[in-house]
Write an enzyme that holds these catalytic residues in place. Structure first.
Site, PDB file in Angstrom:
ATOM      1  CB  CYS A  87      -6.865   6.707   3.465  1.00 44.87           C
ATOM      2  SG  CYS A  87      -6.070   5.206   2.881  1.00 44.87           S
ATOM      3  CG  HIS A 336      -4.022   4.664   8.134  1.00 45.89           C
ATOM      4  ND1 HIS A 336      -5.186   5.418   8.123  1.00 45.89           N
ATOM      5  CD2 HIS A 336      -3.588   4.649   6.836  1.00 45.89           C
ATOM      6  CE1 HIS A 336      -5.438   5.827   6.893  1.00 45.89           C
ATOM      7  NE2 HIS A 336      -4.492   5.373   6.087  1.00 45.89           N
TER       8      HIS A 336
HETATM    9  N1  COA Z   1       5.468   0.461  11.899  1.00 43.56           N
HETATM   10  C1  COA Z   1       6.105  -0.114  12.950  1.00 43.56           C
HETATM   11  N2  COA Z   1       6.036  -1.431  13.221  1.00 43.56           N
HETATM   12  C2  COA Z   1       5.270  -2.189  12.404  1.00 43.56           C
HETATM   13  C3  COA Z   1       4.567  -1.648  11.312  1.00 43.56           C
HETATM   14  C4  COA Z   1       4.690  -0.266  11.080  1.00 43.56           C
HETATM   15  N3  COA Z   1       4.069   0.310  10.054  1.00 43.56           N
HETATM   16  N4  COA Z   1       3.886  -2.627  10.686  1.00 43.56           N
HETATM   17  C5  COA Z   1       4.156  -3.761  11.385  1.00 43.56           C
HETATM   18  N5  COA Z   1       4.974  -3.475  12.407  1.00 43.56           N
HETATM   19  C6  COA Z   1       5.557  -4.408  13.366  1.00 43.56           C
HETATM   20  C7  COA Z   1       4.536  -5.365  13.958  1.00 43.56           C
HETATM   21  O1  COA Z   1       3.994  -4.865  15.155  1.00 43.56           O
HETATM   22  C8  COA Z   1       5.368  -6.602  14.191  1.00 43.56           C
HETATM   23  O2  COA Z   1       6.114  -6.444  15.374  1.00 43.56           O
HETATM   24  P1  COA Z   1       6.369  -7.668  16.376  1.00 43.56           P
HETATM   25  O3  COA Z   1       7.145  -8.690  15.554  1.00 43.56           O
HETATM   26  O4  COA Z   1       7.155  -7.062  17.479  1.00 43.56           O
HETATM   27  O5  COA Z   1       5.022  -8.162  16.763  1.00 43.56           O
HETATM   28  C9  COA Z   1       6.358  -6.599  13.051  1.00 43.56           C
HETATM   29  O6  COA Z   1       6.475  -5.221  12.630  1.00 43.56           O
HETATM   30  C10 COA Z   1       5.929  -7.440  11.860  1.00 43.56           C
HETATM   31  O7  COA Z   1       4.565  -7.143  11.593  1.00 43.56           O
HETATM   32  P2  COA Z   1       3.828  -7.658  10.317  1.00 43.56           P
HETATM   33  O8  COA Z   1       2.356  -7.441  10.530  1.00 43.56           O
HETATM   34  O9  COA Z   1       4.309  -9.029   9.979  1.00 43.56           O
HETATM   35  O10 COA Z   1       4.337  -6.612   9.233  1.00 43.56           O
HETATM   36  P3  COA Z   1       4.193  -6.779   7.700  1.00 43.56           P
HETATM   37  O11 COA Z   1       5.557  -6.940   7.127  1.00 43.56           O
HETATM   38  O12 COA Z   1       3.183  -7.825   7.391  1.00 43.56           O
HETATM   39  O13 COA Z   1       3.587  -5.359   7.261  1.00 43.56           O
HETATM   40  C11 COA Z   1       3.895  -3.249   6.208  1.00 43.56           C
HETATM   41  C12 COA Z   1       4.389  -4.213   7.306  1.00 43.56           C
HETATM   42  C13 COA Z   1       4.753  -2.000   6.259  1.00 43.56           C
HETATM   43  C14 COA Z   1       4.019  -3.899   4.831  1.00 43.56           C
HETATM   44  C15 COA Z   1       2.419  -2.895   6.510  1.00 43.56           C
HETATM   45  O14 COA Z   1       2.322  -2.351   7.799  1.00 43.56           O
HETATM   46  C16 COA Z   1       1.857  -1.928   5.482  1.00 43.56           C
HETATM   47  O15 COA Z   1       1.526  -2.311   4.371  1.00 43.56           O
HETATM   48  N6  COA Z   1       1.708  -0.637   5.850  1.00 43.56           N
HETATM   49  C17 COA Z   1       1.169   0.366   4.952  1.00 43.56           C
HETATM   50  C18 COA Z   1      -0.336   0.409   5.055  1.00 43.56           C
HETATM   51  C19 COA Z   1      -0.923   1.307   3.995  1.00 43.56           C
HETATM   52  O16 COA Z   1      -0.498   1.342   2.856  1.00 43.56           O
HETATM   53  N7  COA Z   1      -1.961   2.071   4.376  1.00 43.56           N
HETATM   54  C20 COA Z   1      -2.620   2.963   3.465  1.00 43.56           C
HETATM   55  C21 COA Z   1      -1.809   4.170   3.306  1.00 43.56           C
HETATM   56  S1  COA Z   1      -2.498   5.335   2.193  1.00 43.56           S
END
Ligand code: COA
Length: 387
Positions: A87, A336
Protein backbone atom coordinates in the site's frame (compact mmCIF):
# COMPACT_ATOMS: atom_id res chain seq x y z
CA UNK A 1 21.35 17.62 -4.35
CA UNK A 2 18.87 19.90 -6.14
CA UNK A 3 15.66 21.23 -4.58
CA UNK A 4 12.55 19.62 -6.10
CA UNK A 5 9.02 20.95 -6.69
CA UNK A 6 5.68 19.50 -7.73
CA UNK A 7 4.56 21.27 -10.91
CA UNK A 8 1.50 19.28 -11.99
CA UNK A 9 -1.15 17.02 -10.45
CA UNK A 10 -3.99 14.80 -11.68
CA UNK A 11 -6.31 12.26 -10.11
CA UNK A 12 -9.26 10.20 -11.34
CA UNK A 13 -12.40 9.96 -9.25
CA UNK A 14 -12.01 6.95 -6.91
CA UNK A 15 -14.59 4.17 -6.66
CA UNK A 16 -15.86 1.09 -8.46
CA UNK A 17 -14.86 2.03 -12.03
CA UNK A 18 -16.37 -0.74 -14.10
CA UNK A 19 -16.41 1.50 -17.19
CA UNK A 20 -12.64 2.15 -17.11
CA UNK A 21 -9.75 -0.25 -17.52
CA UNK A 22 -6.47 -0.14 -15.57
CA UNK A 23 -4.78 1.61 -18.50
CA UNK A 24 -7.71 4.04 -18.95
CA UNK A 25 -7.39 5.10 -15.33
CA UNK A 26 -3.65 5.71 -15.63
CA UNK A 27 -3.99 7.69 -18.88
CA UNK A 28 -6.79 9.82 -17.38
CA UNK A 29 -4.70 10.77 -14.32
CA UNK A 30 -1.52 11.30 -16.37
CA UNK A 31 -3.28 13.54 -18.90
CA UNK A 32 -4.76 15.66 -16.10
CA UNK A 33 -1.28 16.07 -14.56
CA UNK A 34 0.32 17.01 -17.89
CA UNK A 35 -2.42 19.56 -18.63
CA UNK A 36 -2.04 20.99 -15.14
CA UNK A 37 1.71 21.55 -15.75
CA UNK A 38 1.17 22.81 -19.32
CA UNK A 39 3.32 19.95 -20.61
CA UNK A 40 3.01 17.30 -23.29
CA UNK A 41 4.35 13.75 -23.25
CA UNK A 42 7.34 15.00 -25.28
CA UNK A 43 8.59 16.86 -22.19
CA UNK A 44 8.71 13.84 -19.86
CA UNK A 45 12.17 12.40 -19.05
CA UNK A 46 11.13 9.43 -16.88
CA UNK A 47 8.16 7.79 -15.18
CA UNK A 48 7.68 5.83 -11.96
CA UNK A 49 4.40 4.07 -11.30
CA UNK A 50 3.29 2.66 -7.96
CA UNK A 51 1.30 -0.54 -8.29
CA UNK A 52 0.87 -3.27 -5.72
CA UNK A 53 -0.75 -6.22 -7.40
CA UNK A 54 -1.89 -5.87 -11.03
CA UNK A 55 -0.91 -9.51 -11.47
CA UNK A 56 -3.56 -10.59 -8.96
CA UNK A 57 -6.20 -7.95 -9.72
CA UNK A 58 -6.13 -7.83 -13.55
CA UNK A 59 -3.61 -10.57 -14.46
CA UNK A 60 -1.19 -8.04 -15.94
CA UNK A 61 2.49 -7.60 -15.10
CA UNK A 62 5.22 -5.46 -16.73
CA UNK A 63 3.36 -2.34 -15.66
CA UNK A 64 6.15 0.18 -16.35
CA UNK A 65 6.21 -0.72 -20.05
CA UNK A 66 2.41 -0.96 -20.30
CA UNK A 67 2.00 2.51 -18.84
CA UNK A 68 4.62 4.07 -21.13
CA UNK A 69 3.01 2.39 -24.13
CA UNK A 70 -0.56 3.48 -23.37
CA UNK A 71 0.64 6.99 -22.53
CA UNK A 72 1.93 7.21 -26.11
CA UNK A 73 5.54 7.34 -24.96
CA UNK A 74 6.86 3.96 -26.11
CA UNK A 75 8.47 5.43 -29.26
CA UNK A 76 10.44 7.90 -27.11
CA UNK A 77 11.94 5.00 -25.13
CA UNK A 78 12.04 6.90 -21.83
CA UNK A 79 12.71 4.93 -18.65
CA UNK A 80 9.42 3.79 -17.07
CA UNK A 81 9.61 1.84 -13.83
CA UNK A 82 7.07 0.05 -11.66
CA UNK A 83 7.56 0.54 -7.90
CA UNK A 84 6.03 -2.00 -5.50
CA UNK A 85 5.80 -1.68 -1.73
CA UNK A 86 2.23 -2.91 -1.07
CA UNK A 87 0.00 0.00 0.00
CA UNK A 88 3.07 2.30 0.11
CA UNK A 89 3.80 1.76 -3.61
CA UNK A 90 2.59 5.28 -4.46
CA UNK A 91 4.64 6.95 -1.72
CA UNK A 92 7.77 5.14 -2.84
CA UNK A 93 7.08 5.92 -6.51
CA UNK A 94 6.94 9.61 -5.56
CA UNK A 95 10.19 9.27 -3.61
CA UNK A 96 11.94 7.65 -6.60
CA UNK A 97 10.87 10.57 -8.80
CA UNK A 98 12.14 13.07 -6.22
CA UNK A 99 15.48 11.25 -5.98
CA UNK A 100 15.82 11.17 -9.80
CA UNK A 101 15.33 14.93 -10.04
CA UNK A 102 17.29 15.83 -6.88
CA UNK A 103 20.27 13.83 -8.10
CA UNK A 104 20.37 15.64 -11.44
CA UNK A 105 19.79 12.43 -13.42
CA UNK A 106 16.42 13.61 -14.79
CA UNK A 107 14.53 16.90 -15.01
CA UNK A 108 10.81 16.35 -15.64
CA UNK A 109 9.56 13.15 -14.01
CA UNK A 110 6.08 11.63 -13.59
CA UNK A 111 5.30 9.87 -10.31
CA UNK A 112 2.07 7.93 -10.56
CA UNK A 113 0.08 5.21 -8.88
CA UNK A 114 -2.72 3.00 -10.15
CA UNK A 115 -4.74 0.03 -8.94
CA UNK A 116 -7.84 -1.66 -10.40
CA UNK A 117 -9.13 -3.80 -7.52
CA UNK A 118 -12.82 -4.39 -8.23
CA UNK A 119 -12.42 -6.67 -11.26
CA UNK A 120 -12.11 -9.53 -8.74
CA UNK A 121 -14.49 -10.25 -5.83
CA UNK A 122 -13.91 -9.26 -2.21
CA UNK A 123 -12.42 -12.66 -1.28
CA UNK A 124 -9.80 -12.57 -4.04
CA UNK A 125 -9.07 -8.94 -3.28
CA UNK A 126 -8.59 -9.56 0.44
CA UNK A 127 -6.30 -12.51 -0.39
CA UNK A 128 -4.21 -10.39 -2.77
CA UNK A 129 -3.91 -7.69 -0.09
CA UNK A 130 -2.80 -10.34 2.42
CA UNK A 131 0.34 -10.66 0.30
CA UNK A 132 1.46 -7.39 1.88
CA UNK A 133 1.86 -9.23 5.19
CA UNK A 134 4.03 -12.31 5.79
CA UNK A 135 2.29 -15.06 3.82
CA UNK A 136 3.88 -17.93 5.80
CA UNK A 137 3.43 -16.54 9.31
CA UNK A 138 0.26 -14.47 8.85
CA UNK A 139 -1.64 -15.04 5.57
CA UNK A 140 -1.58 -18.85 5.57
CA UNK A 141 -3.04 -18.96 9.10
CA UNK A 142 -5.94 -16.69 8.16
CA UNK A 143 -4.72 -13.27 9.21
CA UNK A 144 -6.29 -10.85 6.71
CA UNK A 145 -5.55 -7.12 6.85
CA UNK A 146 -8.71 -6.32 8.80
CA UNK A 147 -7.61 -9.15 11.17
CA UNK A 148 -4.09 -7.78 11.62
CA UNK A 149 -5.29 -4.23 12.28
CA UNK A 150 -7.92 -5.65 14.65
CA UNK A 151 -5.02 -7.14 16.66
CA UNK A 152 -3.37 -3.71 16.75
CA UNK A 153 -6.67 -2.15 17.88
CA UNK A 154 -7.19 -4.79 20.58
CA UNK A 155 -3.66 -4.34 21.93
CA UNK A 156 -3.95 -0.53 21.79
CA UNK A 157 -7.34 -0.46 23.55
CA UNK A 158 -6.07 -2.72 26.32
CA UNK A 159 -3.17 -0.33 27.05
CA UNK A 160 -4.51 3.16 26.33
CA UNK A 161 -7.81 4.88 27.13
CA UNK A 162 -9.28 4.71 23.58
CA UNK A 163 -13.05 4.27 23.50
CA UNK A 164 -15.05 2.58 20.75
CA UNK A 165 -16.79 5.95 20.12
CA UNK A 166 -13.46 7.79 19.70
CA UNK A 167 -12.37 5.18 17.15
CA UNK A 168 -15.66 5.62 15.28
CA UNK A 169 -15.17 9.41 15.25
CA UNK A 170 -12.14 8.91 12.96
CA UNK A 171 -14.50 7.48 10.33
CA UNK A 172 -17.18 10.12 10.99
CA UNK A 173 -14.61 12.90 10.47
CA UNK A 174 -13.17 11.31 7.32
CA UNK A 175 -16.60 10.76 5.77
CA UNK A 176 -17.41 14.43 6.53
CA UNK A 177 -14.26 15.43 4.60
CA UNK A 178 -14.96 12.94 1.80
CA UNK A 179 -18.42 14.49 1.37
CA UNK A 180 -16.57 17.68 0.40
CA UNK A 181 -14.17 16.01 -2.05
CA UNK A 182 -15.48 15.47 -5.60
CA UNK A 183 -13.08 12.55 -6.26
CA UNK A 184 -14.00 10.61 -3.09
CA UNK A 185 -15.50 7.11 -3.29
CA UNK A 186 -17.93 7.82 -0.42
CA UNK A 187 -19.50 11.26 -0.37
CA UNK A 188 -22.05 10.79 2.39
CA UNK A 189 -21.71 11.92 5.99
CA UNK A 190 -22.15 9.31 8.71
CA UNK A 191 -22.61 9.33 12.49
CA UNK A 192 -20.95 7.41 15.31
CA UNK A 193 -24.09 5.28 15.37
CA UNK A 194 -23.57 4.37 11.67
CA UNK A 195 -20.14 2.97 12.56
CA UNK A 196 -21.22 1.17 15.73
CA UNK A 197 -24.22 -0.46 14.02
CA UNK A 198 -22.32 -1.55 10.89
CA UNK A 199 -21.43 -5.21 10.45
CA UNK A 200 -18.52 -6.62 12.41
CA UNK A 201 -15.50 -7.36 10.18
CA UNK A 202 -12.77 -8.31 12.69
CA UNK A 203 -13.48 -7.47 16.32
CA UNK A 204 -13.35 -4.58 17.29
CA UNK A 205 -13.29 -3.26 13.69
CA UNK A 206 -16.61 -2.85 11.86
CA UNK A 207 -17.38 -2.12 8.20
CA UNK A 208 -17.09 1.65 8.69
CA UNK A 209 -13.71 1.25 10.43
CA UNK A 210 -12.31 -0.16 7.17
CA UNK A 211 -11.06 1.51 4.00
CA UNK A 212 -12.90 0.10 0.98
CA UNK A 213 -11.76 -1.77 -2.12
CA UNK A 214 -11.24 0.83 -4.83
CA UNK A 215 -10.25 1.55 -8.44
CA UNK A 216 -8.31 4.71 -9.21
CA UNK A 217 -5.16 6.42 -10.40
CA UNK A 218 -3.22 9.56 -9.53
CA UNK A 219 -0.20 11.24 -11.12
CA UNK A 220 2.03 14.16 -10.20
CA UNK A 221 4.96 15.74 -12.03
CA UNK A 222 8.16 16.88 -10.34
CA UNK A 223 10.92 19.15 -11.64
CA UNK A 224 13.95 21.02 -10.30
CA UNK A 225 12.73 23.95 -8.16
CA UNK A 226 14.79 26.42 -10.19
CA UNK A 227 12.88 25.43 -13.36
CA UNK A 228 9.44 25.05 -11.75
CA UNK A 229 8.09 28.49 -12.69
CA UNK A 230 8.54 27.65 -16.38
CA UNK A 231 5.52 25.36 -15.90
CA UNK A 232 3.36 26.73 -13.06
CA UNK A 233 2.76 29.87 -11.00
CA UNK A 234 2.29 27.76 -7.88
CA UNK A 235 5.18 25.29 -7.52
CA UNK A 236 5.01 23.30 -4.29
CA UNK A 237 8.39 22.50 -2.76
CA UNK A 238 9.33 19.05 -1.52
CA UNK A 239 10.90 19.85 1.86
CA UNK A 240 11.57 16.24 2.89
CA UNK A 241 11.35 12.77 1.36
CA UNK A 242 11.96 9.92 3.80
CA UNK A 243 11.35 6.17 3.93
CA UNK A 244 11.76 3.56 6.66
CA UNK A 245 11.30 -0.19 7.04
CA UNK A 246 10.42 -2.61 9.85
CA UNK A 247 9.74 -6.33 10.37
CA UNK A 248 7.08 -7.61 8.01
CA UNK A 249 5.30 -9.65 10.71
CA UNK A 250 3.50 -8.06 13.63
CA UNK A 251 4.72 -10.66 16.12
CA UNK A 252 8.37 -9.68 15.61
CA UNK A 253 7.70 -6.05 16.55
CA UNK A 254 8.93 -4.42 19.74
CA UNK A 255 5.41 -2.97 20.22
CA UNK A 256 2.55 -3.73 17.82
CA UNK A 257 0.66 -0.53 18.66
CA UNK A 258 3.56 1.70 17.63
CA UNK A 259 4.69 1.68 14.00
CA UNK A 260 8.42 2.20 14.49
CA UNK A 261 8.89 2.79 10.74
CA UNK A 262 6.44 5.71 11.02
CA UNK A 263 8.39 7.05 14.00
CA UNK A 264 11.70 6.75 12.10
CA UNK A 265 10.49 8.20 8.79
CA UNK A 266 8.63 11.01 10.58
CA UNK A 267 11.60 12.02 12.73
CA UNK A 268 13.92 12.00 9.70
CA UNK A 269 11.44 14.08 7.69
CA UNK A 270 11.14 16.75 10.40
CA UNK A 271 14.94 16.85 10.67
CA UNK A 272 15.42 17.16 6.89
CA UNK A 273 12.76 19.88 6.59
CA UNK A 274 14.13 21.58 9.73
CA UNK A 275 10.68 22.00 11.24
CA UNK A 276 8.73 20.60 14.20
CA UNK A 277 5.30 18.90 14.19
CA UNK A 278 3.74 22.17 15.43
CA UNK A 279 4.58 23.81 12.10
CA UNK A 280 2.55 21.33 10.02
CA UNK A 281 -0.74 22.89 8.84
CA UNK A 282 -2.35 19.63 7.66
CA UNK A 283 -1.47 15.98 7.18
CA UNK A 284 -2.71 13.09 5.07
CA UNK A 285 -2.11 9.89 7.09
CA UNK A 286 -2.58 6.26 6.13
CA UNK A 287 -5.98 5.44 7.72
CA UNK A 288 -6.49 2.01 6.11
CA UNK A 289 -8.43 1.28 9.33
CA UNK A 290 -9.56 3.80 11.94
CA UNK A 291 -6.97 2.52 14.44
CA UNK A 292 -4.23 3.24 11.87
CA UNK A 293 -5.06 6.96 11.93
CA UNK A 294 -4.92 6.99 15.74
CA UNK A 295 -1.46 5.32 15.70
CA UNK A 296 -0.19 7.56 12.87
CA UNK A 297 -1.04 10.84 14.63
CA UNK A 298 0.86 9.67 17.69
CA UNK A 299 3.78 7.95 15.94
CA UNK A 300 4.43 11.03 13.77
CA UNK A 301 4.85 13.02 16.99
CA UNK A 302 1.72 15.22 16.90
CA UNK A 303 0.73 14.07 20.42
CA UNK A 304 1.67 11.52 23.10
CA UNK A 305 0.76 7.84 22.88
CA UNK A 306 -2.80 7.32 24.06
CA UNK A 307 -4.01 10.87 23.31
CA UNK A 308 -5.12 10.73 19.65
CA UNK A 309 -8.61 9.34 20.34
CA UNK A 310 -9.40 12.16 22.75
CA UNK A 311 -8.02 14.78 20.32
CA UNK A 312 -10.13 13.31 17.51
CA UNK A 313 -13.27 13.50 19.66
CA UNK A 314 -12.44 17.11 20.61
CA UNK A 315 -12.24 18.08 16.92
CA UNK A 316 -8.51 18.86 16.84
CA UNK A 317 -8.10 16.75 13.66
CA UNK A 318 -11.28 18.07 11.97
CA UNK A 319 -11.28 20.52 9.03
CA UNK A 320 -11.59 23.47 11.43
CA UNK A 321 -9.26 22.00 14.08
CA UNK A 322 -5.64 22.87 14.92
CA UNK A 323 -4.31 19.87 12.97
CA UNK A 324 -6.62 18.86 10.11
CA UNK A 325 -6.02 15.18 9.32
CA UNK A 326 -7.11 13.56 6.04
CA UNK A 327 -8.87 16.50 4.46
CA UNK A 328 -9.34 14.34 1.33
CA UNK A 329 -11.50 11.91 3.32
CA UNK A 330 -8.45 9.69 3.79
CA UNK A 331 -8.34 6.09 2.68
CA UNK A 332 -11.56 5.54 4.63
CA UNK A 333 -13.86 7.80 2.60
CA UNK A 334 -11.82 8.93 -0.42
CA UNK A 335 -11.01 5.26 -1.09
CA UNK A 336 -7.88 3.12 -1.20
CA UNK A 337 -6.74 1.91 -4.64
CA UNK A 338 -3.61 0.66 -2.94
CA UNK A 339 -0.91 1.58 -5.51
CA UNK A 340 -2.44 5.02 -6.09
CA UNK A 341 -3.03 6.09 -2.49
CA UNK A 342 0.42 7.58 -1.80
CA UNK A 343 0.17 9.77 -4.92
CA UNK A 344 -3.41 10.82 -4.09
CA UNK A 345 -2.10 12.01 -0.73
CA UNK A 346 0.44 14.22 -2.55
CA UNK A 347 -2.37 15.40 -4.87
CA UNK A 348 -4.45 16.46 -1.85
CA UNK A 349 -1.65 18.31 -0.07
CA UNK A 350 -0.63 20.16 -3.27
CA UNK A 351 -4.31 21.06 -3.90
CA UNK A 352 -4.56 22.44 -0.35
CA UNK A 353 -1.25 24.37 -0.49
CA UNK A 354 -2.35 25.95 -3.78
CA UNK A 355 -5.61 27.04 -2.08
CA UNK A 356 -7.73 25.03 -4.53
CA UNK A 357 -9.55 22.65 -2.14
CA UNK A 358 -12.83 24.60 -2.22
CA UNK A 359 -15.34 23.23 0.36
CA UNK A 360 -12.60 21.57 2.42
CA UNK A 361 -9.87 24.24 2.08
CA UNK A 362 -7.63 24.85 5.10
CA UNK A 363 -7.20 28.63 5.08
CA UNK A 364 -3.62 29.81 4.90
CA UNK A 365 -2.11 26.30 4.70
CA UNK A 366 1.62 26.61 4.01
CA UNK A 367 3.16 23.29 5.10
CA UNK A 368 1.64 19.84 4.60
CA UNK A 369 2.70 16.25 5.18
CA UNK A 370 1.91 12.84 3.70
CA UNK A 371 2.29 9.46 5.46
CA UNK A 372 1.92 6.26 3.42
CA UNK A 373 2.18 2.77 4.97
CA UNK A 374 2.89 -0.59 3.34
CA UNK A 375 1.44 -3.64 5.10
CA UNK A 376 1.09 -3.21 8.85
CA UNK A 377 4.06 -0.84 8.87
CA UNK A 378 6.94 -2.74 7.26
CA UNK A 379 7.38 0.16 4.82
CA UNK A 380 6.59 3.81 5.50
CA UNK A 381 7.09 6.88 3.30
CA UNK A 382 6.78 10.39 4.75
CA UNK A 383 6.95 13.60 2.70
CA UNK A 384 6.75 17.24 3.73
CA UNK A 385 5.71 19.98 1.31
CA UNK A 386 5.78 23.76 1.47
CA UNK A 387 4.66 26.74 -0.61
N1 COA B 1 -16.77 1.47 4.25
C1 COA B 1 -18.06 1.84 4.04
N2 COA B 1 -18.88 1.16 3.22
C2 COA B 1 -18.38 0.09 2.58
C3 COA B 1 -17.04 -0.32 2.74
C4 COA B 1 -16.23 0.42 3.61
N3 COA B 1 -14.96 0.07 3.83
N4 COA B 1 -16.81 -1.40 1.97
C5 COA B 1 -17.99 -1.66 1.33
N5 COA B 1 -18.90 -0.75 1.70
C6 COA B 1 -20.30 -0.69 1.31
C7 COA B 1 -20.50 -0.83 -0.19
O1 COA B 1 -20.53 0.42 -0.83
C8 COA B 1 -21.84 -1.53 -0.26
O2 COA B 1 -22.87 -0.58 -0.08
P1 COA B 1 -24.24 -0.66 -0.89
O3 COA B 1 -24.86 -2.00 -0.48
O4 COA B 1 -25.00 0.52 -0.41
O5 COA B 1 -23.87 -0.63 -2.33
C9 COA B 1 -21.85 -2.42 0.95
O6 COA B 1 -20.94 -1.82 1.90
C10 COA B 1 -21.40 -3.85 0.67
O7 COA B 1 -20.23 -3.78 -0.13
P2 COA B 1 -19.35 -5.03 -0.45
O8 COA B 1 -18.41 -4.65 -1.56
O9 COA B 1 -20.23 -6.22 -0.63
O10 COA B 1 -18.51 -5.17 0.89
P3 COA B 1 -17.69 -6.41 1.30
O11 COA B 1 -18.33 -7.01 2.50
O12 COA B 1 -17.46 -7.28 0.12
O13 COA B 1 -16.28 -5.76 1.72
C11 COA B 1 -14.74 -5.15 3.43
C12 COA B 1 -16.18 -5.00 2.89
C13 COA B 1 -14.63 -4.32 4.70
C14 COA B 1 -14.44 -6.61 3.74
C15 COA B 1 -13.77 -4.61 2.35
O14 COA B 1 -14.11 -3.29 2.04
C16 COA B 1 -12.33 -4.70 2.81
O15 COA B 1 -11.73 -5.77 2.80
N6 COA B 1 -11.72 -3.56 3.19
C17 COA B 1 -10.34 -3.53 3.63
C18 COA B 1 -9.41 -3.35 2.46
C19 COA B 1 -7.97 -3.51 2.87
O16 COA B 1 -7.61 -4.35 3.67
N7 COA B 1 -7.10 -2.66 2.30
C20 COA B 1 -5.69 -2.71 2.60
C21 COA B 1 -5.46 -2.07 3.89
S1 COA B 1 -3.77 -2.08 4.39
Amino acid sequence: MRDVAVIGIGCTPFGEKWGSSFRDLFVEAGTLALDDANLSGEDIDAMYVGNMSAGRFIEQEHIGALIADYSGLSTRHIPSTRVEAACASGGLSFRQAVIAVASGMEDIVVAAGVEKMTDVGTGASVDALAGAADREWEGFVGATFPGLYAMIATDYMSRYPLTREQLAQVAVKNHYNGARNPIAQFQQEITIDTVLRSSLVADPLRLFDCSPITDGAAAVIVAPLDRAREFTDTPIRVLASEQASDTITLHDRRDISTLDATVAAGQRAFKTARITPKEIDLVEVHDCFTIAEICAIEDLGFCKKGEAGMLTMEGVTALNGDLPVNTSGGLKACGHPVGATGIKQVYEIVTQLRGDAKGRQIDGAKIGMTHNVGGTGATVAVHIFGV
